[in-house]
Design an enzyme around this catalytic site. Sequence first.
Site, PDB file in Angstrom:
ATOM      1  N   HIS A  42       0.896  -1.247   0.077  1.00 50.97           N
ATOM      2  CA  HIS A  42       0.037   0.066  -0.122  1.00 50.97           C
ATOM      3  C   HIS A  42       0.909   1.163  -0.028  1.00 50.97           C
ATOM      4  O   HIS A  42       2.001   1.235   0.519  1.00 50.97           O
ATOM      5  CB  HIS A  42      -0.858   0.060   1.232  1.00 50.97           C
ATOM      6  CG  HIS A  42      -1.913   1.083   1.349  1.00 50.97           C
ATOM      7  ND1 HIS A  42      -1.605   2.398   1.847  1.00 50.97           N
ATOM      8  CD2 HIS A  42      -3.388   0.733   1.083  1.00 50.97           C
ATOM      9  CE1 HIS A  42      -2.881   2.980   1.687  1.00 50.97           C
ATOM     10  NE2 HIS A  42      -3.660   2.133   1.462  1.00 50.97           N
ATOM     11  N   ASP A  65       2.881  -4.165   7.795  1.00 49.09           N
ATOM     12  CA  ASP A  65       1.680  -3.466   7.738  1.00 49.09           C
ATOM     13  C   ASP A  65       0.554  -4.648   7.891  1.00 49.09           C
ATOM     14  O   ASP A  65       0.391  -5.325   7.071  1.00 49.09           O
ATOM     15  CB  ASP A  65       1.527  -2.750   6.222  1.00 49.09           C
ATOM     16  CG  ASP A  65       0.259  -2.448   5.998  1.00 49.09           C
ATOM     17  OD1 ASP A  65      -0.670  -2.336   6.875  1.00 49.09           O
ATOM     18  OD2 ASP A  65       0.017  -1.701   4.884  1.00 49.09           O
ATOM     19  N   GLN A  80      -4.744  -5.152   6.703  1.00 45.98           N
ATOM     20  CA  GLN A  80      -5.556  -6.258   6.443  1.00 45.98           C
ATOM     21  C   GLN A  80      -5.598  -7.652   7.051  1.00 45.98           C
ATOM     22  O   GLN A  80      -6.284  -8.423   6.835  1.00 45.98           O
ATOM     23  CB  GLN A  80      -5.249  -6.377   4.851  1.00 45.98           C
ATOM     24  CG  GLN A  80      -5.506  -5.142   4.137  1.00 45.98           C
ATOM     25  CD  GLN A  80      -6.891  -4.623   4.019  1.00 45.98           C
ATOM     26  OE1 GLN A  80      -7.966  -5.126   4.184  1.00 45.98           O
ATOM     27  NE2 GLN A  80      -7.011  -3.358   3.677  1.00 45.98           N
ATOM     28  N   LYS A  98     -10.584  -1.025  10.287  1.00 50.44           N
ATOM     29  CA  LYS A  98     -10.950  -1.925   9.181  1.00 50.44           C
ATOM     30  C   LYS A  98     -11.170  -3.225  10.188  1.00 50.44           C
ATOM     31  O   LYS A  98     -11.793  -4.199   9.701  1.00 50.44           O
ATOM     32  CB  LYS A  98      -9.593  -2.208   8.635  1.00 50.44           C
ATOM     33  CG  LYS A  98      -9.225  -1.249   7.502  1.00 50.44           C
ATOM     34  CD  LYS A  98      -8.123  -1.611   6.738  1.00 50.44           C
ATOM     35  CE  LYS A  98      -7.382  -0.273   6.085  1.00 50.44           C
ATOM     36  NZ  LYS A  98      -8.507   0.158   5.049  1.00 50.44           N
ATOM     37  N   CYS A 158      -4.801   2.440  -3.700  1.00 55.20           N
ATOM     38  CA  CYS A 158      -3.280   2.842  -2.999  1.00 55.20           C
ATOM     39  C   CYS A 158      -2.404   1.982  -3.305  1.00 55.20           C
ATOM     40  O   CYS A 158      -1.662   1.620  -2.361  1.00 55.20           O
ATOM     41  CB  CYS A 158      -3.642   2.984  -1.393  1.00 55.20           C
ATOM     42  SG  CYS A 158      -4.748   4.775  -1.249  1.00 55.20           S
TER      43      CYS A 158
END
Length: 419
Positions: free
Chosen positions: A136, A213, A216, A239, A377
């Site tokens: 991302h 990261d 997700q 999220k 993104c």
Amino acid sequence: MNAPDVAAGSASATEAIDWARVRADFPLLTRQVHGKPLIYLDSANTGQKPESVIAAVDDFYRRHNANVSRAVHALGAEATDAFEGARTKLARFLNVRSDELVLCSGTTFALNLVAYSWALPRLQPGDAIVLTRMEHHANIVPWQLVAQRTGATIKVAELNDRGELDLDALYTLLTPEVKLLGVTHVSNVLGTVNPVREICREARRRGIASVIDGSQAAPHRALDIASLGCDFYAITGHKMAGPTGTGALWARREHLAAMPPFLGGGEMIKEVRFDGTVYNDAPHKFEAGTPNIAGFVGLGAAVDYLSDLGMAHIEAREQALLAHATEELSKLDGLRIFGSARDKAAVISFLVAGAHAHDLATLLDLEGVAIRSGHHCAHPLMQHFGVAATCRASFAFYNTHDEVEAFVAALTKVRKLLA
């Protein structure tokens, strides 16, 4: 093919979860758009909020609203307890120590914190940062900015035809000048689940710091950050059924102790004099100013909700929805799915021959189906596939198999309009 909407598992393996009852916890999912029942397939963008999260935020503002750590009155103590209680819940959810967890606005802030507070003082000309093609922008741009200021360079790890990292090629890039490796746990476009434990182990063997990261990953699978072997891990609260403007950075204690503050102001200090300031201990030295207190109270409620439901059951539910949607979409002529990783989260990016992604998403919206369209993104990933944009349908445990069928039917209908 319709699959049952009751799946095994709740508190025990023999206790069934009533997914229709779970879905009823999310008020927004009952609304209509354009006169059609809403089918929300954009959870990779932001997750919907259960009633318990909405109620927790409302209750804070109605009964406990005050600033944290700056008052001895009852409301101040209640607000501080609620805020720190959310930190404790989140730390338990991630299996880390609460004093290693910096509360912030989300993954973007967390990665910038690492970039400016850890990397900027350390990198120099000749050093390198390794990133992957599927990152991302939030895990690309901060490192570009730091590289420009320090003279470091960026190397890119590429993908195979399935949308998985080429691990052999990645490890070849981990040469002595590399000081930092940035990897997404789960791709927001492809759904690819990267083997971050193995990747972090290889980085650590070479003395390379790793930053993950986890935006997700946290909403969809059980996390044990302590076992991953990474140096930094970032998550985003909105999220994972929490409010917007919430998230966290986990970092090893030795890093937090050595890193200078990213922002200056209130709360991150012990004493201020004009001839010098004594900073607070970590994690508070990175939490300048008034935080999103109500938001973190809501995030604590979201963690409770997810934990009560069980992350293993959430993952199993979403995998069933992914399998169903993939099977049905694969029957459509001219439809291309991007990413077929062997370990994949419930995200399907796709294009239909002859149709622009934005046109498809616009017409699907008129049918009540909310999907994402655009570059997500992830410009470098779009460039890899030679496309400007894709459509993306992302599923969460509150979706249903009936919605999968309705989505495919709506897609079939709008394709004819664009033919």
